[in-house]
Design a protein around this motif. Structure first.
Motif, PDB file in Angstrom:
ATOM      1  N   GLY A  18     -84.882 -65.916 116.972  1.00 52.14           N
ATOM      2  CA  GLY A  18     -83.727 -65.477 116.205  1.00 52.14           C
ATOM      3  C   GLY A  18     -84.121 -64.491 115.120  1.00 52.14           C
ATOM      4  O   GLY A  18     -85.277 -64.043 115.041  1.00 52.14           O
ATOM      5  N   PRO A  19     -83.198 -64.139 114.242  1.00 56.16           N
ATOM      6  CA  PRO A  19     -83.457 -63.111 113.224  1.00 56.16           C
ATOM      7  C   PRO A  19     -84.489 -63.519 112.179  1.00 56.16           C
ATOM      8  O   PRO A  19     -85.023 -62.659 111.489  1.00 56.16           O
ATOM      9  CB  PRO A  19     -82.076 -62.901 112.589  1.00 56.16           C
ATOM     10  N   SER A  20     -84.765 -64.820 112.051  1.00 54.69           N
ATOM     11  CA  SER A  20     -85.750 -65.277 111.068  1.00 54.69           C
ATOM     12  C   SER A  20     -87.064 -65.686 111.714  1.00 54.69           C
ATOM     13  O   SER A  20     -87.903 -66.333 111.076  1.00 54.69           O
ATOM     14  CB  SER A  20     -85.193 -66.455 110.259  1.00 54.69           C
ATOM     15  N   ARG A  21     -87.263 -65.302 112.946  1.00 55.15           N
ATOM     16  CA  ARG A  21     -88.436 -65.757 113.688  1.00 55.15           C
ATOM     17  C   ARG A  21     -89.744 -65.395 113.000  1.00 55.15           C
ATOM     18  O   ARG A  21     -90.708 -66.159 113.013  1.00 55.15           O
ATOM     19  CB  ARG A  21     -88.430 -65.164 115.102  1.00 55.15           C
ATOM     20  N   ASN A  22     -89.798 -64.221 112.381  1.00 56.53           N
ATOM     21  CA  ASN A  22     -91.036 -63.764 111.758  1.00 56.53           C
ATOM     22  C   ASN A  22     -91.086 -64.005 110.251  1.00 56.53           C
ATOM     23  O   ASN A  22     -91.969 -63.473 109.570  1.00 56.53           O
ATOM     24  CB  ASN A  22     -91.246 -62.283 112.046  1.00 56.53           C
ATOM     25  N   ALA A  23     -90.148 -64.793 109.741  1.00 57.98           N
ATOM     26  CA  ALA A  23     -90.157 -65.080 108.306  1.00 57.98           C
ATOM     27  C   ALA A  23     -91.394 -65.881 107.924  1.00 57.98           C
ATOM     28  O   ALA A  23     -91.867 -66.726 108.684  1.00 57.98           O
ATOM     29  CB  ALA A  23     -88.897 -65.857 107.923  1.00 57.98           C
ATOM     30  N   THR A  24     -91.923 -65.612 106.749  1.00 62.31           N
ATOM     31  CA  THR A  24     -92.991 -66.451 106.209  1.00 62.31           C
ATOM     32  C   THR A  24     -92.401 -67.826 105.896  1.00 62.31           C
ATOM     33  O   THR A  24     -91.273 -67.928 105.417  1.00 62.31           O
ATOM     34  CB  THR A  24     -93.556 -65.828 104.924  1.00 62.31           C
ATOM     35  N   ALA A  25     -93.162 -68.888 106.184  1.00 56.51           N
ATOM     36  CA  ALA A  25     -92.674 -70.243 105.943  1.00 56.51           C
ATOM     37  C   ALA A  25     -93.625 -70.981 104.999  1.00 56.51           C
ATOM     38  O   ALA A  25     -94.839 -70.974 105.201  1.00 56.51           O
ATOM     39  CB  ALA A  25     -92.547 -71.008 107.258  1.00 56.51           C
ATOM     40  N   LEU A  26     -93.056 -71.604 103.973  1.00 59.65           N
ATOM     41  CA  LEU A  26     -93.797 -72.462 103.053  1.00 59.65           C
ATOM     42  C   LEU A  26     -93.257 -73.872 103.176  1.00 59.65           C
ATOM     43  O   LEU A  26     -92.044 -74.075 103.301  1.00 59.65           O
ATOM     44  CB  LEU A  26     -93.657 -71.981 101.612  1.00 59.65           C
ATOM     45  N   ALA A  27     -94.153 -74.853 103.129  1.00 57.04           N
ATOM     46  CA  ALA A  27     -93.741 -76.257 103.224  1.00 57.04           C
ATOM     47  C   ALA A  27     -93.781 -76.906 101.845  1.00 57.04           C
ATOM     48  O   ALA A  27     -94.627 -76.558 101.004  1.00 57.04           O
ATOM     49  CB  ALA A  27     -94.654 -77.009 104.182  1.00 57.04           C
ATOM     50  N   THR A  28     -92.861 -77.832 101.621  1.00 56.36           N
ATOM     51  CA  THR A  28     -92.928 -78.684 100.435  1.00 56.36           C
ATOM     52  C   THR A  28     -93.076 -80.119 100.908  1.00 56.36           C
ATOM     53  O   THR A  28     -92.524 -80.518 101.945  1.00 56.36           O
ATOM     54  CB  THR A  28     -91.669 -78.548  99.559  1.00 56.36           C
TER      55      THR A  28
END
Length: 263
Positions: free
Chosen positions: A89-99
């Motif tokens: 989808g459109p956010s497939r390459n977004a950087t992801a941070l976990a909490t």
């Protein structure tokens, strides 16, 4: 060449969107904390209260960064991230941070192995959030490293000393960078390493003609990260760099136009 400049100028002077963040956590107090920390920053923030809602929102709109709690109702952060990556989808390459509230080293390792670029352990400090944002998406000064981002002498030399041609080539690069996220998403859906290397090679050529050494450096870092398994996190960082470079090119073009009008 002059006949195409008006159309290119439109692309160069496009208003740049604010970085978009999706924050997902089932604890209202945690959401309120992030709301207060992020409010002074020039960001577009969307909040979600469970993993299912986060997946739905990320699937319907492009985000630059996903801030996902590891444990949420419906699905946890890892499951959300896996689905976002898999569904192209459109956010497939977004950087992801976990909490997470779990400070065990094994939990951190599991989250990083799942594709999160960083892990913030609760209780999270304000400084920790801002450092993470500066590292992964929001520069403290967008133009602080402008001299390293762009090499005007190289651009002018490649254009044979013609400033009109140099400006037009950079305008074409802005358009190329605008189209890059969709291209890399398609390549990533196929897990096509040769296609990724070919695209980076062509970007190197564009960067050389346009005097953008930072783009060459970013491409080299992405190549060095290629290994068994698809480098989702590294591609997300590369795209964030490309966005900053695109903004810098537009800013430089706008400043040049204003300077010409002042003469």
């Amino acid at each position: 060449m002059p006949t195409i400049l008006p159309a290119l100028a439109v692309g160069m002077l496009r208003v740049m969107a604010k970085p978009r963040l999706l924050v997902a956590d089932d604890n209202p107090l945690t959401l309120a904390f992030f709301r207060d920390v992020l409010a002074p920053l020039d960001l577009d923030v969307v909040e979600c209260s469970d993993g299912g809602q986060a997946l739905e929102v990320a699937a319907g709109s492009a985000f630059d960064l996903l801030l996902l709690d590891a444990r949420m109702p419906v699905m946890g952060g890892i499951d959300v991230l896996n689905r976002v990556r898999a569904e192209c989808g459109p956010s497939r390459n977004a950087t992801a941070l976990a909490t997470t509230a779990d400070n065990a080293s094994t939990t951190r390792g599991t989250l990083l192995a799942a594709g999160f670029a960083d892990v913030l352990v609760k209780p999270i400090g304000v400084d920790a959030v801002r450092v993470a944002l500066r590292r992964h998406i929001v520069p403290s000064d967008p133009w602080r490293d402008a001299d390293m981002m762009l090499d005007d002498h190289q651009s002018l030399t490649a254009a044979g000393g013609d400033r009109v041609i140099a400006a037009a080539l950079r305008a074409l690069l802005v358009i190329e960078l605008e189209q890059l996220p969709a291209e890399l998403a398609a390549i990533g859906a196929r897990r096509d390493t040769p296609a990724l290397l070919d695209r980076l090679h062509r970007l190197d050529a564009s960067a050389g003609f346009c005097g953008v050494p930072a783009l060459v450096s970013a491409g080299a870092r992405l190549r060095s990260a290629l290994a068994p398994g698809w480098p989702d996190a590294e591609i997300a960082r590369f795209l964030a760099t490309c966005q900053a470079l695109r903004e810098r090119l537009v800013h430089a073009a706008s400043a040049a136009i204003v300077g010409q009008r002042a003469l």
